[in-house]
Design a protein around this motif. Sequence first.
Motif, PDB file in Angstrom:
ATOM      1  N   ASP A 105       0.828  -1.193   0.000  1.00  0.00           N
ATOM      2  CA  ASP A 105       0.000   0.000   0.000  1.00  0.00           C
ATOM      3  C   ASP A 105       0.871   1.255   0.000  1.00  0.00           C
ATOM      4  O   ASP A 105       1.855   1.337   0.740  1.00  0.00           O
ATOM      5  CB  ASP A 105      -0.911  -0.009   1.229  1.00  0.00           C
ATOM      6  CG  ASP A 105      -1.863   1.172   1.216  1.00  0.00           C
ATOM      7  OD1 ASP A 105      -2.857   1.112   0.494  1.00  0.00           O
ATOM      8  OD2 ASP A 105      -1.577   2.166   1.924  1.00  0.00           O
ATOM      9  N   ALA A 106       0.498   2.224  -0.823  1.00  0.00           N
ATOM     10  CA  ALA A 106       1.275   3.461  -0.926  1.00  0.00           C
ATOM     11  C   ALA A 106       0.399   4.685  -0.710  1.00  0.00           C
ATOM     12  O   ALA A 106       0.723   5.775  -1.184  1.00  0.00           O
ATOM     13  CB  ALA A 106       1.959   3.535  -2.290  1.00  0.00           C
ATOM     14  N   ALA A 107      -0.703   4.522   0.034  1.00  0.00           N
ATOM     15  CA  ALA A 107      -1.655   5.618   0.200  1.00  0.00           C
ATOM     16  C   ALA A 107      -1.014   6.839   0.850  1.00  0.00           C
ATOM     17  O   ALA A 107      -1.291   7.978   0.456  1.00  0.00           O
ATOM     18  CB  ALA A 107      -2.858   5.149   1.020  1.00  0.00           C
ATOM     19  N   ALA A 108      -0.162   6.623   1.852  1.00  0.00           N
ATOM     20  CA  ALA A 108       0.477   7.771   2.517  1.00  0.00           C
ATOM     21  C   ALA A 108       1.383   8.528   1.552  1.00  0.00           C
ATOM     22  O   ALA A 108       1.458   9.766   1.589  1.00  0.00           O
ATOM     23  CB  ALA A 108       1.272   7.289   3.732  1.00  0.00           C
ATOM     24  N   VAL A 109       2.056   7.806   0.678  1.00  0.00           N
ATOM     25  CA  VAL A 109       2.982   8.421  -0.276  1.00  0.00           C
ATOM     26  C   VAL A 109       2.215   9.191  -1.350  1.00  0.00           C
ATOM     27  O   VAL A 109       2.546  10.337  -1.675  1.00  0.00           O
ATOM     28  CB  VAL A 109       3.885   7.350  -0.914  1.00  0.00           C
ATOM     29  CG1 VAL A 109       4.801   7.969  -1.962  1.00  0.00           C
ATOM     30  CG2 VAL A 109       4.709   6.647   0.153  1.00  0.00           C
ATOM     31  N   THR A 110       1.179   8.576  -1.923  1.00  0.00           N
ATOM     32  CA  THR A 110       0.424   9.264  -2.966  1.00  0.00           C
ATOM     33  C   THR A 110      -0.347  10.453  -2.398  1.00  0.00           C
ATOM     34  O   THR A 110      -0.481  11.484  -3.067  1.00  0.00           O
ATOM     35  CB  THR A 110      -0.535   8.298  -3.683  1.00  0.00           C
ATOM     36  OG1 THR A 110      -1.383   7.652  -2.721  1.00  0.00           O
ATOM     37  CG2 THR A 110       0.245   7.243  -4.461  1.00  0.00           C
ATOM     38  N   TYR A 111      -0.840  10.328  -1.171  1.00  0.00           N
ATOM     39  CA  TYR A 111      -1.527  11.459  -0.562  1.00  0.00           C
ATOM     40  C   TYR A 111      -0.560  12.615  -0.342  1.00  0.00           C
ATOM     41  O   TYR A 111      -0.896  13.778  -0.559  1.00  0.00           O
ATOM     42  CB  TYR A 111      -2.158  11.038   0.772  1.00  0.00           C
ATOM     43  CG  TYR A 111      -3.047  12.092   1.386  1.00  0.00           C
ATOM     44  CD1 TYR A 111      -4.291  12.381   0.823  1.00  0.00           C
ATOM     45  CD2 TYR A 111      -2.647  12.802   2.510  1.00  0.00           C
ATOM     46  CE1 TYR A 111      -5.118  13.360   1.376  1.00  0.00           C
ATOM     47  CE2 TYR A 111      -3.464  13.780   3.067  1.00  0.00           C
ATOM     48  CZ  TYR A 111      -4.703  14.048   2.496  1.00  0.00           C
ATOM     49  OH  TYR A 111      -5.513  15.016   3.049  1.00  0.00           O
ATOM     50  N   SER A 112       0.662  12.285   0.069  1.00  0.00           N
ATOM     51  CA  SER A 112       1.694  13.307   0.249  1.00  0.00           C
ATOM     52  C   SER A 112       1.979  14.018  -1.065  1.00  0.00           C
ATOM     53  O   SER A 112       2.056  15.253  -1.114  1.00  0.00           O
ATOM     54  CB  SER A 112       2.976  12.664   0.789  1.00  0.00           C
ATOM     55  OG  SER A 112       4.070  13.543   0.717  1.00  0.00           O
ATOM     56  N   LEU A 113       2.140  13.264  -2.148  1.00  0.00           N
ATOM     57  CA  LEU A 113       2.374  13.888  -3.447  1.00  0.00           C
ATOM     58  C   LEU A 113       1.215  14.807  -3.827  1.00  0.00           C
ATOM     59  O   LEU A 113       1.419  15.948  -4.245  1.00  0.00           O
ATOM     60  CB  LEU A 113       2.543  12.813  -4.525  1.00  0.00           C
ATOM     61  CG  LEU A 113       3.844  12.024  -4.546  1.00  0.00           C
ATOM     62  CD1 LEU A 113       3.770  10.943  -5.609  1.00  0.00           C
ATOM     63  CD2 LEU A 113       5.043  12.926  -4.781  1.00  0.00           C
ATOM     64  N   TRP A 114       0.008  14.295  -3.658  1.00  0.00           N
ATOM     65  CA  TRP A 114      -1.185  15.019  -4.096  1.00  0.00           C
ATOM     66  C   TRP A 114      -1.361  16.335  -3.339  1.00  0.00           C
ATOM     67  O   TRP A 114      -1.403  17.406  -3.947  1.00  0.00           O
ATOM     68  CB  TRP A 114      -2.395  14.099  -3.908  1.00  0.00           C
ATOM     69  CG  TRP A 114      -3.726  14.736  -4.145  1.00  0.00           C
ATOM     70  CD1 TRP A 114      -4.023  15.718  -5.045  1.00  0.00           C
ATOM     71  CD2 TRP A 114      -4.941  14.441  -3.456  1.00  0.00           C
ATOM     72  NE1 TRP A 114      -5.363  16.048  -4.962  1.00  0.00           N
ATOM     73  CE2 TRP A 114      -5.953  15.280  -4.006  1.00  0.00           C
ATOM     74  CE3 TRP A 114      -5.287  13.531  -2.456  1.00  0.00           C
ATOM     75  CZ2 TRP A 114      -7.275  15.246  -3.550  1.00  0.00           C
ATOM     76  CZ3 TRP A 114      -6.601  13.494  -2.014  1.00  0.00           C
ATOM     77  CH2 TRP A 114      -7.572  14.348  -2.560  1.00  0.00           C
ATOM     78  N   VAL A 115      -1.458  16.263  -2.004  1.00  0.00           N
ATOM     79  CA  VAL A 115      -1.864  17.458  -1.252  1.00  0.00           C
ATOM     80  C   VAL A 115      -0.698  18.366  -0.876  1.00  0.00           C
ATOM     81  O   VAL A 115      -0.911  19.550  -0.588  1.00  0.00           O
ATOM     82  CB  VAL A 115      -2.645  17.080   0.024  1.00  0.00           C
ATOM     83  CG1 VAL A 115      -3.864  16.257  -0.330  1.00  0.00           C
ATOM     84  CG2 VAL A 115      -1.769  16.330   1.023  1.00  0.00           C
ATOM     85  N   ASP A 116       0.514  17.848  -0.864  1.00  0.00           N
ATOM     86  CA  ASP A 116       1.660  18.675  -0.468  1.00  0.00           C
ATOM     87  C   ASP A 116       2.494  19.116  -1.665  1.00  0.00           C
ATOM     88  O   ASP A 116       2.663  20.301  -1.912  1.00  0.00           O
ATOM     89  CB  ASP A 116       2.538  17.924   0.533  1.00  0.00           C
ATOM     90  CG  ASP A 116       1.836  17.724   1.865  1.00  0.00           C
ATOM     91  OD1 ASP A 116       1.029  18.593   2.234  1.00  0.00           O
ATOM     92  OD2 ASP A 116       2.084  16.708   2.524  1.00  0.00           O
ATOM     93  N   TRP A 117       3.005  18.171  -2.407  1.00  0.00           N
ATOM     94  CA  TRP A 117       3.931  18.509  -3.487  1.00  0.00           C
ATOM     95  C   TRP A 117       3.222  18.958  -4.760  1.00  0.00           C
ATOM     96  O   TRP A 117       3.684  19.882  -5.435  1.00  0.00           O
ATOM     97  CB  TRP A 117       4.834  17.320  -3.791  1.00  0.00           C
ATOM     98  CG  TRP A 117       5.703  16.920  -2.654  1.00  0.00           C
ATOM     99  CD1 TRP A 117       5.477  15.895  -1.772  1.00  0.00           C
ATOM    100  CD2 TRP A 117       6.931  17.517  -2.247  1.00  0.00           C
ATOM    101  NE1 TRP A 117       6.489  15.833  -0.848  1.00  0.00           N
ATOM    102  CE2 TRP A 117       7.400  16.808  -1.115  1.00  0.00           C
ATOM    103  CE3 TRP A 117       7.689  18.587  -2.726  1.00  0.00           C
ATOM    104  CZ2 TRP A 117       8.585  17.132  -0.464  1.00  0.00           C
ATOM    105  CZ3 TRP A 117       8.876  18.912  -2.086  1.00  0.00           C
ATOM    106  CH2 TRP A 117       9.318  18.192  -0.968  1.00  0.00           C
TER     107      TRP A 117
END
Length: 246
Positions: A105-117
């Motif tokens: 699972d990579a939900a934390a990583v993709t969420y970080s990309l989406w809302v932060d970067w």
Amino acid sequence: MQAEEAARRWLAEQGVRQVRDGWVSDEKPEALLTANQVAHSWAGDVFAEDLSAAEQVRLAFGLLDLLDEYWVTCEIRFANESTEDPLPADVLWDGYRRRLEADRDAAAVTYSLWVDWFEDHTTSPTAFAEVLGNDIDQVVAQRSEALLRRARRVLECSGPVPWTVKEPTYHTAMRLPALNSAVFHGLLASFHDVYGDLEPAAALAILIRLDLPTNTPHRAELHHVLAARHKNHYRSPGAWDDAVRS
């Protein structure tokens, strides 16, 4: 796993250890902690360790692997934006790419990309280039499962990335049938996200060329709003409802 185990050892040095139902600290052994509480209390301390910046980043990503909590990525970005030198870019983005490619699972990583970067237009061009744009040709040529996994995950959360930044990558990705669905979801997010960005005519030209199942949900609605030259759901709040009724 090596980074994860290094993070586990580091937490143990801080007096924090994993138990059956969560985590406990030596300071309050009777209080059961969640992974999120551990992340909020200790992840930032990684960047105060007497380590090189690269080693700090690797340790932080190990904590992310261990705890699987979005807050760890926040601490990584806070450290990168500190008044001192930014984190080493090669180690930072390699950490993201590895986790986007991992079969977990990579939900934390993709969420970080989406809302932060990606939502921050001062960082989205670099971030998108580093996690996919720079090597989309390699992804299409090699077609390994790990590379395709990374590409799908990035494309699907790329809605906020400026259109001029992501359009060339969309065009390259759509040459590979295995990525057509991810490109579609990228287009869909580009329309629906609050900070989504697209150019309707160019996006419609891509949509028309995608090889998708005929019953793909929301395909017809997206075609309708793009053909009507709508750029974003929130700028044209009634457009999608009109498409659904048509």
